[in-house]
Design a protein around this motif. Sequence first.
Motif: not given
Lengths: 376, 310
Positions: A206, A209, A308
């Motif tokens: 992702d 992020q 994350t």
Amino acid sequence: MNLSRIGVLTGLELRQRARRAGFYVLLGVFFVVVLGITWLGSLIFAGENVSSGMVSVAICGVLLMASLVTPTFTGNAINGDRDAATLAPVQVTLATTADILLAKLLAGWATGLVYLLVALPALLYALVSGDEAPRAGTLVVAVLVLAAEIGVISAIGVGLSAVIARPLFSVAATYLVVMLLVIGTLISFGLGMLAARSSVSVLTEDPSQVYVETGMASTLPSCDGADEPCLSPRPDLSETCMEVRGAELVPRADRVWWLLAANPFVVLADATPTVYDGNGWPVDVFGNLKLAVREVQRAPELVRDDWTDPCDGKPAGEVQTTGEEYPLPREIIGSSVPSWFVGLGAQALLAAGLMLWGASRTRTPARRTPPGSRIA
Amino acid sequence: MSTTPWQGPPHEGISVRAVARSFGSVHAVRDVSFDALPGQITGLVGPNGAGKTTLLLMLASLLAPDAGEIRVAGVDPVTDPAAARARIGWMPDALGAWEALTAHETLVVTGRLYGATRAEADRRAAELLVEVGLADLSASPARVLSRGQKQLLGLARALVHRPRVLLLDEPASGLDPAARIALREMLRRLAGEGAAILISSHVLSELEEMTDAAVFMSRGATVTASGPRARDWRIRLVGDPVGARELVARALAGSEVRADRRSLLVAFPDETAAASALTAMVAAGLAVAEFAPASGALEQAFLDLKGAER
């Protein structure tokens, strides 16, 4: 070269030094300072390894004081004698240039070692005030390295005093070279570390992020046609995995750590056998300094997983802590390379080079004389 | 300048041929040639800056000449400094003494640097201190010695290894009259024993009394002393009568008579002229109390050198 002449000249130097009141005043000051450093050391260390810690602090204190005091013994050895018109009367005897320079070196070295002796009571105080005595091996190696460092500084002083005509300048130059070793190595290490930065890639599923200097990583162009920072898909790891190249720059201490090797304190710490406590941590200053120097040998991680949403094929939030533990100091030191002999070797090379340069400037019958110098 | 014709037979003294040495653009010694024979005391005379000290440094094996050749006691100090040093005693003009050492220790250290054992060096030191007259001060540190005493210690240091060639740079400066006389006697004795001694000094009357030969240096080169020149003679009449100058001028018609303090000065071209002037004065009934050269021969030559430099 002739041993008996070197002995006579060394004795001459020491006799002159021992008959000056200032010598004893300096000894007294030295003793008080080392005692003070040792006492401060006793406040830092606590628990069962107090005496090891104190002794290592005391020895570092002796090295500090020796590096401050030794240049004054040898930094004007040759040109000071020339100014006092006592060099030429020795040069016209059978004593050779090598005899004269070596005797000056030995005398300076011996004087420095006298200062080490004065520091011994402080070391003894450190020994008896602690519960557990430090290992004899540690102590012996530390004192030997200390003696070698004093010899190196002496030789630098003698060499420079023969190269530079004015005593004031050669003493200052000796201090500068010693400071170059003590502080210059630290500065060049710090600057070198920052100059040799590498870019780090972050693997993430992702990119929105991940933050980079220019904003969110999801706005970065593809690496096909652009410079870093950029995005490059890594389907080999997981379906949606993206590599954020150039996400950040890390200093490469592992590329310039050897700059620290020539630091006298690093040589002392690195050469001394380390004693660990029950948790695998070093018990003394030597060990902690060694740990710091060895730690920077480890290369940083240049490709790391995003915290994350790492490339594990799972959605964000289901992060598994890998349980990867940071290695213990004992393991770090065990897996790294000792550098003290390289550092000491480099110092010895520097000192020997200066001595040889000085010898070529002092050779008689003189063909070229340094500008501004007198012969007799 | 590399091949210089060697004139005269080799000897155990000092031979210098066409030696030159410069420091950067300063040509301290340009062209020096002379011989100082064993058994003789040779004076080195020249004004300040003539290159005397530079020359002595080259002879003492401390400086290498740029050109020319040097033999000291038959040895070339440039190619074989160790052999030369064993034969040379050098007393520098600068008083370099190890301040913290006693006179005796100074000589022992020097002797040991010349290869003597401790016992030998000890004996020689005691002997030399008596010889130069410092026996009472043998246990005093050099720091407390006077300039003249340091000078004597420097002389003793130069003699420690019984050198065949002695190089003395201004040895008499700082010495009291008694020490000067002692120095003169000592050097005479050493020369009598066959040593070659080279002395540079400004005290020309002193030098004149003790040297057998003189080498003149001017602007870095040896020069031959100019031939006999007009020289001043000092004349004094008994009781310094008023009008002495007129009396003498009348007796020595044609000579210029100058007053100098209580006596008179008259220049004569040579000794014959001086002798006939004395006869004339005595014949004129003048009571001559003093009639002598006003300056020494060396002093005169030195002044001529200075004059030639201008």
